[in-house]
Design a protein around this motif. Structure first.
Motif, PDB file in Angstrom:
ATOM      1  N   LYS A 163     153.831  96.518  37.566  1.00 40.86           N
ATOM      2  CA  LYS A 163     153.984  97.884  38.090  1.00 40.86           C
ATOM      3  C   LYS A 163     155.142  97.972  39.107  1.00 40.86           C
ATOM      4  O   LYS A 163     155.981  98.878  39.041  1.00 40.86           O
ATOM      5  CB  LYS A 163     152.660  98.269  38.766  1.00 40.86           C
ATOM      6  CG  LYS A 163     152.449  99.735  38.897  1.00 40.86           C
ATOM      7  CD  LYS A 163     151.045  99.982  39.398  1.00 40.86           C
ATOM      8  CE  LYS A 163     150.970 101.318  40.100  1.00 40.86           C
ATOM      9  NZ  LYS A 163     149.723 101.495  40.819  1.00 40.86           N
ATOM     10  N   TRP A 174     158.625 100.132  38.816  1.00 39.16           N
ATOM     11  CA  TRP A 174     158.957 101.083  39.881  1.00 39.16           C
ATOM     12  C   TRP A 174     160.376 100.822  40.395  1.00 39.16           C
ATOM     13  O   TRP A 174     161.197 101.728  40.522  1.00 39.16           O
ATOM     14  CB  TRP A 174     157.904 100.944  40.986  1.00 39.16           C
ATOM     15  CG  TRP A 174     158.126 101.868  42.151  1.00 39.16           C
ATOM     16  CD1 TRP A 174     158.420 101.511  43.430  1.00 39.16           C
ATOM     17  CD2 TRP A 174     158.082 103.299  42.136  1.00 39.16           C
ATOM     18  NE1 TRP A 174     158.559 102.611  44.213  1.00 39.16           N
ATOM     19  CE2 TRP A 174     158.360 103.739  43.455  1.00 39.16           C
ATOM     20  CE3 TRP A 174     157.843 104.255  41.148  1.00 39.16           C
ATOM     21  CZ2 TRP A 174     158.407 105.081  43.793  1.00 39.16           C
ATOM     22  CZ3 TRP A 174     157.895 105.600  41.499  1.00 39.16           C
ATOM     23  CH2 TRP A 174     158.166 105.994  42.812  1.00 39.16           C
ATOM     24  N   ARG A 229     162.931 101.940  37.875  1.00 37.71           N
ATOM     25  CA  ARG A 229     163.088 103.399  37.845  1.00 37.71           C
ATOM     26  C   ARG A 229     164.011 103.842  38.989  1.00 37.71           C
ATOM     27  O   ARG A 229     164.901 104.652  38.811  1.00 37.71           O
ATOM     28  CB  ARG A 229     161.715 104.068  37.955  1.00 37.71           C
ATOM     29  CG  ARG A 229     161.748 105.519  37.489  1.00 37.71           C
ATOM     30  CD  ARG A 229     160.361 106.137  37.379  1.00 37.71           C
ATOM     31  NE  ARG A 229     159.445 105.347  36.610  1.00 37.71           N
ATOM     32  CZ  ARG A 229     158.139 105.196  36.906  1.00 37.71           C
ATOM     33  NH1 ARG A 229     157.630 105.773  37.964  1.00 37.71           N
ATOM     34  NH2 ARG A 229     157.367 104.463  36.147  1.00 37.71           N
TER      35      ARG A 229
END
Ligand SMILES: C[S@@+](CC[C@H](N)C(=O)[O-])C[C@H]1O[C@@H](n2cnc3c(N)ncnc32)[C@H](O)[C@@H]1O
Length: 224
Positions: free
Chosen positions: A22, A26, A29
């Protein structure tokens, strides 16, 4: 001419097995990249790296950054007598043009490496860094040196003034320094090198060894 190879360097893209993490998704992104386009960096990705084999040595682009800055800024490079290469743990080779003006800021260097691993050469308008698939053996064969010296704390102890004895400035000489923080070479350096030399009785960092090798060559041939 001195050819300096930073071998088995811990510079690689995000391994797919941890790209699903995760925190990594993140961070990708935020940088506008796919997770697998990021460069693995242990100082930012240490949590996800817990699952990675060899985690204690992987994800060290900072070693490559510092070594390249030292090599490119050296008088030997400015005099046109140095060629620098980065060989990575995945058998890729970055050939570095001596005129490269590398970013000093680490984050910008990381961005440049991301771009290099995506396109194979940077900058696009006049490529100075080129990435290709190549083992260390293939790179040394391409250089065709008269002598190859690998640096290792486990090698035969020599003084810095003895390192390039019997070598002429017209000879192509290869020196191999490990671009990793701990452990041993992954490549079969014993097979590839004519000599394995230790310059100090304790382990040193790659930049500390690299700068001494360059300065030993500079002194031997009166560059400084
Ligand atoms: C940080 S060391 C690699 C790990 C090393 N085995 C250790 O435990 O510190 C990075 C590289 O620097 C070079 N090096 C380190 N200590 C050295 C020494 N005493 N003499 C010659 N080369 C050395 C080797 O090429 C080595 O691969």
């Amino acid at each position: 001419m001195l050819h300096l190879i930073l071998a088995d360097s811990e510079l690689e893209r995000m391994p797919p097995e941890i790209a699903v993490d995760k925190a990594i998704r993140w961070s990708a992104r935020r940088r506008g990249r796919k997770p697998t386009e990021l460069i693995l960096d242990s100082s930012f990705h240490y949590r996800a790296m817990r699952r990675l084999p060899g985690k204690e040595r992987r994800g060290r682009p900072d070693i490559v950054h510092l070594c390249l800055l030292l090599a490119l800024d050296s008088p030997l490079n400015l005099e046109g007598l140095l060629r620098t290469y980065v060989h990575t743990r995945e058998d890729r080779v970055i050939t570095v043009d001596p005129s490269t003006n590398l970013p000093r800021a680490y984050r910008r260097f990381e961005g440049l490496m991301e771009q290099l691993f995506m396109t194979g050469e940077v900058p696009p308008e006049r490529p100075l860094l080129r990435l290709e698939e190549s083992s260390l053996a293939k790179l040394i064969k391409r250089i065709g040196p008269r002598k190859t010296i690998a640096l290792s704390e486990k090698g035969e102890r020599k003084g810095l003034d003895e390192l390039f004895e019997g070598v002429s400035v017209r000879d192509e000489v290869c020196t191999i320094v490990g671009g990793f923080p701990h452990g041993e070479f992954i490549s079969d350096v014993e097979e590839l090198a004519d000599e394995i030399v230790s310059i100090y009785e304790k382990p040193l960092t790659a930049p500390a060894v690299l700068i001494r090798v360059i300065s030993s060559y500079e002194r031997r041939f009166g560059v400084v």
